[in-house]
Design a protein around this motif. Structure first.
Motif, PDB file in Angstrom:
ATOM      1  N   MET A  16     -37.191 -13.490  10.559  1.00  0.00           N
ATOM      2  CA  MET A  16     -36.948 -12.265  10.595  1.00  0.00           C
ATOM      3  C   MET A  16     -36.549 -12.152  11.967  1.00  0.00           C
ATOM      4  SD  MET A  16     -34.796  -9.925   8.042  1.00  0.00           S
ATOM      5  CE  MET A  16     -34.410  -9.007   8.046  1.00  0.00           C
ATOM      6  N   VAL A  17     -38.076 -12.108  12.530  1.00  0.00           N
ATOM      7  CA  VAL A  17     -37.911 -11.697  13.320  1.00  0.00           C
ATOM      8  C   VAL A  17     -36.436 -11.880  14.768  1.00  0.00           C
ATOM      9  CG1 VAL A  17     -39.627 -11.319  15.530  1.00  0.00           C
ATOM     10  CG2 VAL A  17     -40.543 -11.403  13.393  1.00  0.00           C
ATOM     11  N   ILE A  18     -36.998 -12.960  14.954  1.00  0.00           N
ATOM     12  CA  ILE A  18     -35.222 -13.772  16.158  1.00  0.00           C
ATOM     13  C   ILE A  18     -34.298 -13.325  14.798  1.00  0.00           C
ATOM     14  CG2 ILE A  18     -34.011 -15.490  16.625  1.00  0.00           C
ATOM     15  CD1 ILE A  18     -37.303 -17.192  15.948  1.00  0.00           C
ATOM     16  N   ALA A  19     -33.931 -12.205  13.958  1.00  0.00           N
ATOM     17  CA  ALA A  19     -32.662 -12.742  14.259  1.00  0.00           C
ATOM     18  C   ALA A  19     -32.429 -11.017  13.789  1.00  0.00           C
ATOM     19  CB  ALA A  19     -32.855 -12.407  12.028  1.00  0.00           C
ATOM     20  N   ILE A  20     -33.630 -10.446  13.756  1.00  0.00           N
ATOM     21  CA  ILE A  20     -33.225  -8.561  14.628  1.00  0.00           C
ATOM     22  C   ILE A  20     -33.290  -8.189  15.707  1.00  0.00           C
ATOM     23  CG2 ILE A  20     -34.310  -6.681  14.253  1.00  0.00           C
ATOM     24  CD1 ILE A  20     -36.710  -7.457  11.872  1.00  0.00           C
ATOM     25  N   ALA A  21     -33.981  -9.170  16.605  1.00  0.00           N
ATOM     26  CA  ALA A  21     -34.139  -9.544  18.463  1.00  0.00           C
ATOM     27  C   ALA A  21     -32.057  -9.868  18.465  1.00  0.00           C
ATOM     28  CB  ALA A  21     -34.632  -9.731  19.109  1.00  0.00           C
ATOM     29  N   GLN A  22     -31.813 -10.645  17.713  1.00  0.00           N
ATOM     30  CA  GLN A  22     -30.472 -11.762  17.428  1.00  0.00           C
ATOM     31  C   GLN A  22     -29.306 -10.694  17.760  1.00  0.00           C
ATOM     32  OE1 GLN A  22     -29.564 -13.249  20.189  1.00  0.00           O
ATOM     33  NE2 GLN A  22     -27.197 -13.716  19.674  1.00  0.00           N
ATOM     34  N   LEU A  23     -29.671  -9.587  16.690  1.00  0.00           N
ATOM     35  CA  LEU A  23     -28.388  -8.900  16.257  1.00  0.00           C
ATOM     36  C   LEU A  23     -28.566  -7.273  16.675  1.00  0.00           C
ATOM     37  CD1 LEU A  23     -26.559  -7.568  13.830  1.00  0.00           C
ATOM     38  CD2 LEU A  23     -28.090  -6.586  13.217  1.00  0.00           C
ATOM     39  N   MET A  24     -29.708  -6.982  17.941  1.00  0.00           N
ATOM     40  CA  MET A  24     -29.708  -6.402  18.845  1.00  0.00           C
ATOM     41  C   MET A  24     -28.931  -6.314  19.935  1.00  0.00           C
ATOM     42  SD  MET A  24     -33.286  -4.881  20.633  1.00  0.00           S
ATOM     43  CE  MET A  24     -33.703  -5.861  21.337  1.00  0.00           C
ATOM     44  N   VAL A  25     -29.213  -7.671  20.465  1.00  0.00           N
ATOM     45  CA  VAL A  25     -28.196  -7.942  21.773  1.00  0.00           C
ATOM     46  C   VAL A  25     -26.583  -8.474  21.607  1.00  0.00           C
ATOM     47  CG1 VAL A  25     -28.619 -10.259  23.174  1.00  0.00           C
ATOM     48  CG2 VAL A  25     -30.380  -9.836  22.342  1.00  0.00           C
ATOM     49  N   THR A  68     -41.181 -14.959  26.927  1.00  0.00           N
ATOM     50  CA  THR A  68     -40.524 -14.302  27.954  1.00  0.00           C
ATOM     51  C   THR A  68     -39.490 -13.569  26.476  1.00  0.00           C
ATOM     52  OG1 THR A  68     -39.597 -16.657  28.608  1.00  0.00           O
ATOM     53  CG2 THR A  68     -38.214 -15.684  28.968  1.00  0.00           C
ATOM     54  N   PHE A  69     -39.426 -14.195  25.062  1.00  0.00           N
ATOM     55  CA  PHE A  69     -38.633 -13.163  24.368  1.00  0.00           C
ATOM     56  C   PHE A  69     -39.380 -11.920  24.257  1.00  0.00           C
ATOM     57  CE2 PHE A  69     -39.042 -12.021  19.465  1.00  0.00           C
ATOM     58  CZ  PHE A  69     -37.318 -11.948  19.822  1.00  0.00           C
ATOM     59  N   MET A  70     -40.379 -11.429  24.342  1.00  0.00           N
ATOM     60  CA  MET A  70     -41.820 -10.332  23.948  1.00  0.00           C
ATOM     61  C   MET A  70     -41.284  -9.140  25.614  1.00  0.00           C
ATOM     62  SD  MET A  70     -44.603 -11.363  22.458  1.00  0.00           S
ATOM     63  CE  MET A  70     -45.855  -9.940  21.784  1.00  0.00           C
ATOM     64  N   ILE A  71     -40.860  -9.659  26.455  1.00  0.00           N
ATOM     65  CA  ILE A  71     -40.684  -8.999  27.770  1.00  0.00           C
ATOM     66  C   ILE A  71     -39.174  -8.872  28.082  1.00  0.00           C
ATOM     67  CG2 ILE A  71     -40.605  -9.637  30.248  1.00  0.00           C
ATOM     68  CD1 ILE A  71     -42.810 -11.513  30.197  1.00  0.00           C
ATOM     69  N   GLY A  72     -38.198  -9.622  26.944  1.00  0.00           N
ATOM     70  CA  GLY A  72     -37.619  -9.258  27.050  1.00  0.00           C
ATOM     71  C   GLY A  72     -37.254  -7.686  25.801  1.00  0.00           C
ATOM     72  N   LEU A  73     -37.979  -8.504  25.165  1.00  0.00           N
ATOM     73  CA  LEU A  73     -37.975  -6.689  23.744  1.00  0.00           C
ATOM     74  C   LEU A  73     -37.834  -5.366  24.468  1.00  0.00           C
ATOM     75  CD1 LEU A  73     -39.156  -8.605  20.613  1.00  0.00           C
ATOM     76  CD2 LEU A  73     -36.938  -7.603  20.926  1.00  0.00           C
ATOM     77  N   VAL A  74     -38.974  -6.100  25.734  1.00  0.00           N
ATOM     78  CA  VAL A  74     -40.161  -4.338  26.904  1.00  0.00           C
ATOM     79  C   VAL A  74     -38.545  -4.124  27.056  1.00  0.00           C
ATOM     80  CG1 VAL A  74     -41.706  -3.272  27.571  1.00  0.00           C
ATOM     81  CG2 VAL A  74     -42.076  -4.683  25.713  1.00  0.00           C
ATOM     82  N   GLY A  75     -37.695  -4.970  27.942  1.00  0.00           N
ATOM     83  CA  GLY A  75     -36.879  -4.300  29.424  1.00  0.00           C
ATOM     84  C   GLY A  75     -35.333  -3.681  28.558  1.00  0.00           C
ATOM     85  N   ILE A 126     -40.356  -3.431  16.438  1.00  0.00           N
ATOM     86  CA  ILE A 126     -40.186  -3.832  15.505  1.00  0.00           C
ATOM     87  C   ILE A 126     -40.316  -5.464  15.407  1.00  0.00           C
ATOM     88  CG2 ILE A 126     -39.223  -4.592  12.541  1.00  0.00           C
ATOM     89  CD1 ILE A 126     -37.581  -1.398  12.591  1.00  0.00           C
ATOM     90  N   ALA A 127     -39.652  -5.687  16.004  1.00  0.00           N
ATOM     91  CA  ALA A 127     -39.180  -6.907  16.768  1.00  0.00           C
ATOM     92  C   ALA A 127     -40.672  -7.638  17.541  1.00  0.00           C
ATOM     93  CB  ALA A 127     -38.085  -7.455  17.527  1.00  0.00           C
ATOM     94  N   PHE A 128     -40.786  -6.481  17.928  1.00  0.00           N
ATOM     95  CA  PHE A 128     -42.194  -6.672  19.188  1.00  0.00           C
ATOM     96  C   PHE A 128     -43.193  -7.441  18.426  1.00  0.00           C
ATOM     97  CE2 PHE A 128     -45.898  -6.035  22.032  1.00  0.00           C
ATOM     98  CZ  PHE A 128     -45.207  -6.559  23.016  1.00  0.00           C
ATOM     99  N   VAL A 129     -43.665  -6.852  16.993  1.00  0.00           N
ATOM    100  CA  VAL A 129     -44.769  -5.907  16.653  1.00  0.00           C
ATOM    101  C   VAL A 129     -44.285  -7.868  15.414  1.00  0.00           C
ATOM    102  CG1 VAL A 129     -45.992  -5.440  14.405  1.00  0.00           C
ATOM    103  CG2 VAL A 129     -45.006  -3.910  16.401  1.00  0.00           C
ATOM    104  N   GLY A 130     -43.334  -7.813  14.811  1.00  0.00           N
ATOM    105  CA  GLY A 130     -43.247  -9.041  14.589  1.00  0.00           C
ATOM    106  C   GLY A 130     -43.419 -10.539  15.206  1.00  0.00           C
ATOM    107  N   ALA A 131     -43.119 -10.227  16.475  1.00  0.00           N
ATOM    108  CA  ALA A 131     -43.037 -11.230  18.172  1.00  0.00           C
ATOM    109  C   ALA A 131     -44.449 -12.015  17.160  1.00  0.00           C
ATOM    110  CB  ALA A 131     -42.432 -11.110  18.613  1.00  0.00           C
ATOM    111  N   ALA A 132     -45.097 -10.825  17.950  1.00  0.00           N
ATOM    112  CA  ALA A 132     -47.060 -10.506  18.134  1.00  0.00           C
ATOM    113  C   ALA A 132     -47.883 -11.384  16.761  1.00  0.00           C
ATOM    114  CB  ALA A 132     -47.086  -9.581  18.765  1.00  0.00           C
TER     115      ALA A 132
END
Length: 491
Positions: free
Chosen positions: A1-10, A65-72, A165-171
């Motif tokens: 679900m974490v990856i899905a949320i991030a990919q949807l955002m992009v 890299t995933f988490m850095i990308g989310l923050v940026g 949300i995605a950052f917390v889920g990834a962590a």
């Protein structure tokens, strides 16, 4: 679900700003010539830096890299939403694209290394394919709702809570195997590859206002092709290549990349034309325009999760890709019969259902095929290549098909206005007649360009049928260490 949320955002961020663009233009005082950079700045940075982002994910670590990308991405979105001038907005959009180039390949490579065998992999890629295919349409819906009921700035602000949300889920849920060894980056390859892609995408974007015969456009396209040729030569000699050529040389993987690029060229053109058709020709509001795309989103989800995900582990991938491309081509061909009269139920709705179902059948097996059998240290760059094919294909498709539509419309309108003036016996044209000719010309341009898109989609079916000859994936269990709970959380 974490990856899905991030990919949807992009994915949705590539289109969510489209409907908000007129409001942003009025608010910030952008000229008609410069407003395109709200879109182009994002696609240039995203498409040009994806390969570098994929290699960074392999070398630095996918989760990191995933988490850095989310923050940026969240910071860039906040800057864009708070922009007080067009320059800051353009810069923020470019920064979004750059961090998206880190986020997208690391997300797909995490998915690839988390789900490796059997039905769980098919299910994961089914969800991912639905997001990749439907994200653009969801962006149009969200853009309409946010613009009409809040403000255009919320089309950018909305990314901040999603990223949190995605950052917390990834962590908490994501796990990545750290590979030992010294980090190596192919700097010359990055400059050549990114420079070539940026030049080509920029050249295609400039073809809309300047024309394909303009010296700058030709120079950019030729220069980009030369840079990519030098990049390919360098990759055979670089000690640590940015894109190991064995990834592209594989027949099935190369066929998947090409199928993705061709399908997206055709699909993005349809999004553009249907948005303008619904708003400028039929007079739909932003919200109503977004809602009109809902049937396509539903069809993409059904095609990816209920058909492709259930069949991919049983039949060869091309048995899904080819029918999907043919369905999408049939849907596009249906739109070539549009007129300036209201035709949503009779033409647009059936076409959207066909295109959506077809793209759902294409995206999921393409992504699964492109990333199948890749060594863990190459998963990031392979994932980046899939996203590059999608992003660059969308940029080329928008520029190419929009140029065809615009030039065809101009010829139609000029000829028919002159003909109407002659028939009027020199009395001039009434505003009603002039407006009708303009509407007819705009729709004529759309139908011609969509006809070209349907041919491109047929070419995608041909490529998939001839190049992708892999067999159905073998059944197997999820590797030890990947629990059901962590797997579900990742998707």
């Amino acid at each position: 679900m974490v990856i899905a949320i991030a990919q949807l955002m992009v994915v949705l961020d590539a289109t969510i700003v489209n409907i908000a663009l007129p409001s942003a233009q009025r608010d910030l005082g952008m000229s008609d010539a410069n407003r395109q950079w709200v879109i182009t700045a994002y696609t240039l940075a995203f498409g040009g830096l994806l390969l570098l982002g994929g290699r960074i994910a392999d070398l630095v670590g996918r989760k990191r890299t995933f988490m850095i990308g989310l923050v940026g991405f969240a910071v860039a979105s906040g800057l864009g939403g708070a922009a007080t001038g067009s320059g800051l907005l353009f810069g923020a959009r470019a920064l979004q694209g750059a961090f998206g180039a880190l986020l997208a390949p690391s997300a797909l490579s995490l998915l690839t290394t988390t789900f490796t065998i059997g039905k769980e992999r098919s299910k994961a890629f089914g969800i991912y394919g639905a997001i990749a295919g439907g994200g653009a349409a969801i962006g149009l819906i969200a853009g309409g709702l946010l613009t009409e009921y809040l403000d255009w700035r919320w089309c950018l602000y909305v990314n901040v809570p999603i990223a949190v949300i995605a950052f917390v889920g990834a962590a908490v849920f994501l796990h990545d195997k750290t590979e030992r060894g010294r980090v190596h980056l192919d700097v010359p390859g990055a400059v050549l590859g990114c420079g070539g892609l940026v030049a080509i995408v920029y050249g295609c974007s400039e073809a809309q206002p300047r024309g394909w015969g303009d010296g700058l456009v030709i120079g950019l396209l030729v220069g980009g092709a030369v840079l990519l040729a030098v990049f390919a030569w360098w990759q055979t000699r670089a000690p640590h290549p940015l894109l190991p050529l064995h990834i592209v040389r594989d027949r099935n993987r190369g066929g998947a990349f090409l199928t993705m690029g061709l399908a997206v060229i055709a699909m993005f053109g349809m999004f553009l034309f249907m948005t303008y058709y619904l708003q400028t020709v039929l007079g739909y509001s932003p919200v109503r325009t977004g809602m009109a795309f809902l049937p396509m989103v539903a069809a993409i989800v059904v095609g990816s999760t209920q058909i492709s995900a259930r069949l991919l582990h049983r039949i060869p991938p091309r048995f899904l890709m080819v029918p999907g491309a043919l369905l999408a081509a049939a849907g596009l061909f249906t739109l070539t019969h549009l007129t300036a009269l209201p035709a949503y139920v009779s033409h647009v709705l059936p076409a959207m259902l066909l295109v959506g179902l077809g793209m759902g059948l294409i995206f999921m097996p393409v992504m699964a095929t492109a990333t199948s059998g890749v060594a863990p240290h190459d998963s990031g760059v392979t994932s980046a290549t899939v996203n590059t094919a999608q992003q660059v294909g969308g940029s080329i498709g928008t520029a190419l098909l929009n140029t065809i539509a615009t030039s065809t419309s101009a010829v139609f309108i000029t000829d028919h206005l002159a003909d109407a003036a002659r028939k009027g016996g020199g009395l001039g044209l009434t505003p009603v007649v002039r407006d009708q000719v303009v509407k007819d010309g705009v729709v004529h341009g759309f139908t011609v360009a969509i006809g070209v898109a349907s041919v491109i989609m047929l070419l995608a079916a041909l490529v998939a049928g001839l190049m992708v000859n892999g067999r159905a994936p073998k059944h197997g269990r999820t590797p030890a260490g990947d629990s059901a709970e962590s797997a579900d959380a990742a998707v």
